[in-house]
Scaffold this active site. Sequence first.
Site, mmCIF file in Angstrom:
data_model
loop_
_atom_site.group_PDB
_atom_site.id
_atom_site.type_symbol
_atom_site.label_atom_id
_atom_site.label_comp_id
_atom_site.label_asym_id
_atom_site.label_seq_id
_atom_site.Cartn_x
_atom_site.Cartn_y
_atom_site.Cartn_z
ATOM 1 N N LYS A 212 1.166 -1.025 -0.129
ATOM 2 C CA LYS A 212 0.310 -0.393 -0.158
ATOM 3 C C LYS A 212 1.276 1.369 0.201
ATOM 4 O O LYS A 212 0.551 2.101 -0.822
ATOM 5 C CB LYS A 212 -0.988 -0.490 1.424
ATOM 6 C CG LYS A 212 -2.125 1.428 1.409
ATOM 7 C CD LYS A 212 -2.865 0.500 2.715
ATOM 8 C CE LYS A 212 -2.306 0.916 3.859
ATOM 9 N NZ LYS A 212 -2.778 0.286 5.507
ATOM 10 N N THR B 184 3.790 1.681 -0.989
ATOM 11 C CA THR B 184 5.111 1.837 -1.960
ATOM 12 C C THR B 184 3.530 1.881 -3.759
ATOM 13 O O THR B 184 4.036 2.785 -4.365
ATOM 14 C CB THR B 184 5.035 0.184 -2.286
ATOM 15 O OG1 THR B 184 5.801 -0.352 -1.110
ATOM 16 C CG2 THR B 184 5.696 0.497 -3.944
ATOM 17 N N ARG C 261 2.249 8.284 6.993
ATOM 18 C CA ARG C 261 2.389 8.422 8.019
ATOM 19 C C ARG C 261 4.235 7.855 8.596
ATOM 20 O O ARG C 261 4.611 7.507 7.359
ATOM 21 C CB ARG C 261 2.387 7.034 9.180
ATOM 22 C CG ARG C 261 0.165 7.148 8.964
ATOM 23 C CD ARG C 261 0.095 5.607 9.434
ATOM 24 N NE ARG C 261 -0.415 4.785 7.905
ATOM 25 C CZ ARG C 261 0.027 3.820 8.123
ATOM 26 N NH1 ARG C 261 -0.337 3.466 9.430
ATOM 27 N NH2 ARG C 261 -0.110 2.389 7.313
ATOM 28 N N LYS D 140 12.925 -7.059 9.278
ATOM 29 C CA LYS D 140 13.296 -6.866 8.859
ATOM 30 C C LYS D 140 12.087 -6.388 7.831
ATOM 31 O O LYS D 140 10.894 -6.760 7.540
ATOM 32 C CB LYS D 140 14.171 -7.981 7.973
ATOM 33 C CG LYS D 140 15.165 -8.334 8.104
ATOM 34 C CD LYS D 140 15.768 -8.804 6.882
ATOM 35 C CE LYS D 140 17.283 -9.396 6.853
ATOM 36 N NZ LYS D 140 18.232 -8.120 5.669
ATOM 37 N N ALA E 286 -3.887 2.223 14.025
ATOM 38 C CA ALA E 286 -4.438 1.745 13.103
ATOM 39 C C ALA E 286 -5.457 0.829 13.799
ATOM 40 O O ALA E 286 -6.774 0.620 13.236
ATOM 41 C CB ALA E 286 -4.423 1.190 11.615
ATOM 42 N N PHE F 249 -3.944 -0.304 7.716
ATOM 43 C CA PHE F 249 -4.953 -1.658 7.339
ATOM 44 C C PHE F 249 -5.134 -2.011 6.423
ATOM 45 O O PHE F 249 -4.802 -1.021 4.929
ATOM 46 C CB PHE F 249 -5.471 -1.648 8.400
ATOM 47 C CG PHE F 249 -3.992 -2.332 10.160
ATOM 48 C CD1 PHE F 249 -3.560 -2.518 10.152
ATOM 49 C CD2 PHE F 249 -4.982 -2.028 10.916
ATOM 50 C CE1 PHE F 249 -2.054 -2.690 10.931
ATOM 51 C CE2 PHE F 249 -3.991 -2.298 12.401
ATOM 52 C CZ PHE F 249 -3.119 -2.870 12.570
ATOM 53 N N PHE G 142 3.381 -9.359 -9.527
ATOM 54 C CA PHE G 142 4.377 -9.519 -8.504
ATOM 55 C C PHE G 142 4.941 -10.219 -10.113
ATOM 56 O O PHE G 142 4.021 -10.355 -10.750
ATOM 57 C CB PHE G 142 3.495 -10.373 -7.601
ATOM 58 C CG PHE G 142 4.476 -9.757 -6.392
ATOM 59 C CD1 PHE G 142 3.045 -8.477 -5.738
ATOM 60 C CD2 PHE G 142 4.826 -9.957 -4.898
ATOM 61 C CE1 PHE G 142 3.033 -8.200 -4.528
ATOM 62 C CE2 PHE G 142 4.654 -9.403 -3.822
ATOM 63 C CZ PHE G 142 4.320 -8.304 -3.618
ATOM 64 N N TRP H 293 6.794 -0.175 -7.932
ATOM 65 C CA TRP H 293 7.835 -1.088 -6.995
ATOM 66 C C TRP H 293 8.968 -1.204 -8.270
ATOM 67 O O TRP H 293 10.390 -1.252 -7.701
ATOM 68 C CB TRP H 293 7.163 -2.650 -6.846
ATOM 69 C CG TRP H 293 8.572 -3.036 -5.171
ATOM 70 C CD1 TRP H 293 8.198 -2.423 -4.528
ATOM 71 C CD2 TRP H 293 9.885 -3.871 -6.307
ATOM 72 N NE1 TRP H 293 9.728 -3.497 -3.737
ATOM 73 C CE2 TRP H 293 10.060 -4.208 -4.319
ATOM 74 C CE3 TRP H 293 10.309 -4.888 -6.935
ATOM 75 C CZ2 TRP H 293 11.858 -4.827 -4.541
ATOM 76 C CZ3 TRP H 293 11.391 -4.807 -7.044
ATOM 77 C CH2 TRP H 293 12.262 -5.184 -5.449
#
Lengths: 562, 562
Positions: free
Chosen positions: B77, B79, B100, B111, B279, B307, B387, B415
Amino acid sequence: MKQKASIKSDIEIALGSEMKNIKDIAEKIGIGEDDLEFYGKYKAKLSFDILHKLKTKEDGKLILVTSINPTKAGEGKSTVTVGLGDALNKIGKNAMIALREPSLGPVMGLKGGAAGGGYAQVLPMDEINLHFTGDIHAITTANNALAALIDNHLQQGNELQIDPRRIVWKRVLDMNDRALRNVVVGLGGPAHGIPREDGFDITVASEIMAVLCLAEDLEDLKARLARIVVAYDYRQNPVTVGNLRVEGALTLLLKDAVKPNLVQTIEHTPALIHGGPFANIAHGCNSVIATKAALKLADFVVTESGFGADLGAEKFLHIKARNAGIKPEAVVIVATIRALKMHGGLNKEELGDEDLAALQAGFENLRKHIETIDGFGLPFVVALNRFSTDSSQEISLFEKLCNQDGIPFAMSEVWEKGGQGGVHLAETVIKAIENNKKTFEPLYSLSDTLEEKINIIARKVYGAAGVEFSSQAKSQLLQFDRLGWSRFPVCMAKTQYSLSDDPSKLGRPEGFVIAVRSLKPSVGAGFIVALTGDIMTMPGLPKKPAAMNMDVDETGNATGLF
Amino acid sequence: MKQKASIKSDIEIALGSEMKNIKDIAEKIGIGEDDLEFYGKYKAKLSFDILHKLKTKEDGKLILVTSINPTKAGEGKSTVTVGLGDALNKIGKNAMIALREPSLGPVMGLKGGAAGGGYAQVLPMDEINLHFTGDIHAITTANNALAALIDNHLQQGNELQIDPRRIVWKRVLDMNDRALRNVVVGLGGPAHGIPREDGFDITVASEIMAVLCLAEDLEDLKARLARIVVAYDYRQNPVTVGNLRVEGALTLLLKDAVKPNLVQTIEHTPALIHGGPFANIAHGCNSVIATKAALKLADFVVTESGFGADLGAEKFLHIKARNAGIKPEAVVIVATIRALKMHGGLNKEELGDEDLAALQAGFENLRKHIETIDGFGLPFVVALNRFSTDSSQEISLFEKLCNQDGIPFAMSEVWEKGGQGGVHLAETVIKAIENNKKTFEPLYSLSDTLEEKINIIARKVYGAAGVEFSSQAKSQLLQFDRLGWSRFPVCMAKTQYSLSDDPSKLGRPEGFVIAVRSLKPSVGAGFIVALTGDIMTMPGLPKKPAAMNMDVDETGNATGLF
């Protein structure tokens, strides 16, 4: 100079002073914009690049400011430090100042900042006393990340076999919060950690603060962090940060905090304000990185040590200076008539009255600190920080007592007059440096045992008759020797109010014995703390906290701060 | 565009990108150097002056990015938010981003940063994910100053007659530290506070974070802080920050944190990153001050809610938008083939396999969120975040399902390709805005009772059959109504993984009942939290914390961070 000083508060004077853009201050000492990391217009960090480039430059001369044992009357050591820096520039010397950064916790409690006073202040004083450039927040974060990683290690199988009863790493907050001194954590069941006794210190008491202030650079910082002992395992062997393999993460969290902060005084003298470890369980002076950078950038650097000369100067000389390979060329010992009269037996309420007998009796406290500094082979000047309540009879007596013993001294009126009020002091200090024939020599050698080191400090610096070790301390001496920790210097945690370990014994007590209750290894910082009496590492708030007076207007200006 | 994206890590891409001086980014949006407060070269806060001056300018158009219910597969989201901002600029629109700021605690654990990914990132991503400009540290400090002041009030005579068993103000740290969830403080005897049960939350769960993010300016911030309920007295009346008279001090501690932070994307799109409330127990979006400033500075502002749309978008629309008097002109709903397949019943391990049936089943989760956004009267676009593992059959099916229902959609390849990969999405969003005929309408009115508000959200947004209130919640509904708190909007604290309150029910569950365990007033923020299920407000660290991989080289460059 401005003559109405006495009726304005520190914050009014500070907010009424015009600051130069920090870029212009940096330019004066040969630092270009590219080597600065700005935090607003009036604060900047020095880049790693410039710190590296400076290494080849020649060192200036270091002047250490210390004082008699502090009293409730106040001594004004920071004020004299700032004013002396301004005064040196006024007489044509190229001078800088290196100071500790203040902790925010006490600001919420008692009125009073830690950035000098009157017309001898560093600016922007409100920001310096609040979040500043976030260094202390970064230390809080690194300290508490480590604490969380330790408890997580217990929770996730405890591969290192850490004994939960022997975790010595405490959490910290930059806050005066007595309810956190003794806590139990890990309650609530198996998903919420291993229950154990714990406690919080104030951030400036974190060993990470001491480590950051003694580190030479980022690599040294990492190596020191790795050596910190956080716990003992079930076989009572030390467990270190290196064993947990998180020294890299902690260093990463500190990568900006390790860079010194450049600000200015009211008179635009450049000042590096960086690091502020406790002066009891730690060594109490600003970072080695800041002091060394200042020495490269100016011909004269005025810096300050914590509390009185028995604690602050002793530690500066035995711990910081030895560690960093630096030494002061002269020491300024700050005293006030008011504080000397308290050492001579007066209460705070009686300080307004002229009392020559009390002054003469209290002078003995100053004399002891002079003997100590002289014993180190360092030239010194006594700075009498003038108050309007000092009577001319008192001043005359003070001068007479100094002259009788051939003690070099000068009046300081920097609070009221800024640098102009410290010109005579500056000239006296320069003379002391130029005429010095003595050679600096530490009072003990690192190859002495810990017991010998403590005895030497107690006898030579405090004037004690001897040292008594508790049975716990005795067994720790044996244990620490086995662990190879005898080679470290000692960091005495003693009340600052007395030369002895009893805060009620003012003046120059004699025949007393220093009672060492226990020892605490600060292996990362590189010293062994000897604890005498009750040392408070988490202060509390008073009945009417200063926070209740604070406010901020709609444009962001602080009110009620000091 | 760069084609090798897929083999570089986020931190490698970030450190390999050239940033412009933030002064140049600011200049593009008409902000001069005098209105910036620099934090290094690449971060700056906007001054109160410019925030004030902007008020007379006209507003741009707001685009809200939300998503299906998050899964372990990841949706991207942030990205898409960053990439859409870049893409809008690419097609000639004047666009900014409002995001945020991430919490540091989780960075030490797992990570993965929170500043976008691949070629759609905000920079400097390492600093944004570490201390950034110190906002969260300031909130930690204000929160814990308040906690210390409360315990000090008890200790110093308890004038307000606070019941120590009914103190609801918890301490916070920006750290994942499960051992602090349940603690006992004030142990050690009369000098060390009043013993009581307490606990720590992570800082972003502090009500002060929510307050800061909903405040219009410094004055509003102070007024909200004063209203925060910290405890109840022995007569069970609420005790507020205003009763303690410390709202001024807390505002002072937050005076810089309240200013939005300007940074840039890899493609130099200006981004305001400011505030990051939880959230679940809070509303989960960046500050009102940042969103409003961005709307004044750009024609299009892309912002993100927390979220999935059931929590984040609902709260954005009912809490933040209503509070601030703003509304989005379009909503982007992010989905991935992988996540939809998880909603359709696959495990994380099976996501590499083509599975059309799972995709079709999982599509129902997306459909529910579309219905919700449509129900608010807002135009929307579905962004399919591509993806490399998505099969062409899966893509075709997704397209078919959208086309069948007339759902506007576009692929996002930001991305891998940065703004270029979002051009079609940007065009589709602009078209949706231009062609919009609908009128935005909240689903409930503030004059509805709390019970009605919760029922409306559960039925209309979650698709629940009803709501069940525990006996505690029922008595709280009565109590809150007596206290005049029924007028507040509701902030649902529910699992993010399911439309229901059971995290295992993926897809589009039906016939379920939402169980409200208890209510929690956030009177300063201005909402009532309804707690369903177990809501974690202090995360823990995993077995191998990410901290163990982190390091920093001697020049200060981070390694092992993401």
